[in-house]
Scaffold this active site. Structure first.
Site, PDB file in Angstrom:
ATOM      1  CD  GLU A  97      -2.816   1.475   0.370  1.00  0.00           C
ATOM      2  OE1 GLU A  97      -2.408   1.490  -0.812  1.00  0.00           O
ATOM      3  OE2 GLU A  97      -3.985   1.770   0.689  1.00  0.00           O
ATOM      4  CG  ASP A  98      -1.118   4.726  -1.414  1.00  0.00           C
ATOM      5  OD1 ASP A  98      -1.704   4.205  -0.438  1.00  0.00           O
ATOM      6  OD2 ASP A  98      -1.721   5.367  -2.300  1.00  0.00           O
ATOM      7  CG  ASP A 101      -4.946   8.620   7.183  1.00  0.00           C
ATOM      8  OD1 ASP A 101      -4.448   9.023   8.245  1.00  0.00           O
ATOM      9  OD2 ASP A 101      -5.802   9.287   6.549  1.00  0.00           O
ATOM     10  CG  PHE A 150      -3.823  15.615   1.184  1.00  0.00           C
ATOM     11  CD1 PHE A 150      -4.617  14.516   1.492  1.00  0.00           C
ATOM     12  CD2 PHE A 150      -3.592  15.905  -0.156  1.00  0.00           C
ATOM     13  CE1 PHE A 150      -5.182  13.742   0.499  1.00  0.00           C
ATOM     14  CE2 PHE A 150      -4.155  15.126  -1.165  1.00  0.00           C
ATOM     15  CZ  PHE A 150      -4.951  14.040  -0.824  1.00  0.00           C
ATOM     16  NE  ARG A 163      -3.844   7.826  -9.153  1.00  0.00           N
ATOM     17  CZ  ARG A 163      -4.418   7.477  -8.009  1.00  0.00           C
ATOM     18  NH1 ARG A 163      -3.691   7.099  -6.991  1.00  0.00           N
ATOM     19  NH2 ARG A 163      -5.734   7.500  -7.871  1.00  0.00           N
TER      20      ARG A 163
HETATM   21  P1  5GP Z   1      -7.095   4.387   5.500  1.00  0.00           P
HETATM   22  O1  5GP Z   1      -5.902   3.881   6.259  1.00  0.00           O
HETATM   23  O2  5GP Z   1      -7.511   5.760   5.968  1.00  0.00           O
HETATM   24  O3  5GP Z   1      -8.228   3.448   5.428  1.00  0.00           O
HETATM   25  O4  5GP Z   1      -6.768   4.558   3.976  1.00  0.00           O
HETATM   26  C1  5GP Z   1      -5.592   4.998   3.459  1.00  0.00           C
HETATM   27  C2  5GP Z   1      -5.955   5.555   2.117  1.00  0.00           C
HETATM   28  O5  5GP Z   1      -6.360   6.918   2.263  1.00  0.00           O
HETATM   29  C3  5GP Z   1      -4.779   5.554   1.184  1.00  0.00           C
HETATM   30  O6  5GP Z   1      -4.773   4.435   0.345  1.00  0.00           O
HETATM   31  C4  5GP Z   1      -4.998   6.826   0.402  1.00  0.00           C
HETATM   32  O7  5GP Z   1      -5.802   6.553  -0.720  1.00  0.00           O
HETATM   33  C5  5GP Z   1      -5.773   7.733   1.305  1.00  0.00           C
HETATM   34  N1  5GP Z   1      -4.904   8.726   1.983  1.00  0.00           N
HETATM   35  C6  5GP Z   1      -4.689   8.858   3.308  1.00  0.00           C
HETATM   36  N2  5GP Z   1      -3.842   9.870   3.553  1.00  0.00           N
HETATM   37  C7  5GP Z   1      -3.519  10.401   2.347  1.00  0.00           C
HETATM   38  C8  5GP Z   1      -2.674  11.498   1.946  1.00  0.00           C
HETATM   39  O8  5GP Z   1      -2.030  12.210   2.728  1.00  0.00           O
HETATM   40  N3  5GP Z   1      -2.592  11.725   0.609  1.00  0.00           N
HETATM   41  C9  5GP Z   1      -3.280  10.996  -0.316  1.00  0.00           C
HETATM   42  N4  5GP Z   1      -3.106  11.320  -1.578  1.00  0.00           N
HETATM   43  N5  5GP Z   1      -4.093   9.972   0.036  1.00  0.00           N
HETATM   44  C10 5GP Z   1      -4.200   9.675   1.352  1.00  0.00           C
HETATM   45 MG    MG Z   2      -5.077   4.361  -1.703  1.00  0.00          MG
END
Ligand code: 5GP
Ligand code: MG
Length: 177
Positions: A97-98, A101, A150, A163
């Site tokens: 995963e990228d 959060d 962000f 991206r």
């Molecule tokens: P979570 O852990 O909130 O379920 O999901 C993480 C997802 O939220 C990531 O895959 C991404 O798509 C999005 N996300 C969370 N923080 C950021 C951020 O700082 N920048 C971007 N571009 N996406 C984020």
């Molecule tokens: Mg994502």
């Protein structure tokens, strides 16, 4: 540097070095496995998965899942947009995963793959926004801790843009205000 970016947090060089180290650790941890199935979460994980896999010496295969979250009446709901096209029973899976959060996405996907009978399911994330966590969740492999801003680039988007940037940076507030 792209003029919409306020500050670069992680350069291409930093991400490559980090991926090399993470790949070495993964190779060591999985040395007794025949193969690892890397499951990337579309679309953000693509650049990191491509870099990371080059540094893994255990044979890998790759596949992808696409999930999206939307705000439902009570809470956020995760929806499967594109599922794997193979059976994962008995496979050693590493979800890539990228950014981690709130923890919702990875927790849900991990539980799904465990439920389908994977031999093991671990998580490798390029970035970890530790302060963003809403439910308890930890990734086995974390590239960098990310401040609570962000960020875009290296797969991460804002409305599908940025991206392709070869680094991770903080987006200027005026771009999304
Ligand atoms: P979570 O852990 O909130 O379920 O999901 C993480 C997802 O939220 C990531 O895959 C991404 O798509 C999005 N996300 C969370 N923080 C950021 C951020 O700082 N920048 C971007 N571009 N996406 C984020
Ligand atoms: Mg994502």
């Amino acid at each position: 540097m792209n003029s919409d970016i306020k500050e670069i947090l992680f350069t291409e060089e930093m991400i490559r070095e980090m991926s090399q180290k993470m790949g070495q650790q993964i190779s060591y941890d999985y040395k007794d496995c025949d193969s690892i199935l890397l499951v990337g979460l579309l679309k953000g994980s693509v650049p990191f998965l491509a870099e990371l896999m080059k540094h893994i010496t255990v044979p890998v295969t790759i596949n992808f899942i696409k999930v999206s979250s939307y705000v439902g009446s009570e809470s956020k709901v995760l929806q499967m947009k594109q599922d794997l096209d193979e059976d994962v029973e008995g496979r050693h899976i590493l979800i890539v995963e990228d950014i981690l959060d709130t923890g919702r996405t990875l927790k849900t996907v991990k539980e799904l793959l465990v439920h389908r009978g994977a031999a093991s399911v671990k998580v490798a994330t390029m970035l970890d926004k530790v302060e963003g966590r809403v439910i308890p969740f930890e990734a086995e492999y974390v590239g960098f801790e990310c401040p609570n801003a962000f960020v875009v680039g290296y797969g991460l988007d804002y409305n599908e843009r940025y991206r392709e940037l070869p680094y991770v940076g903080v987006l200027k507030e005026e771009v999304y205000m």
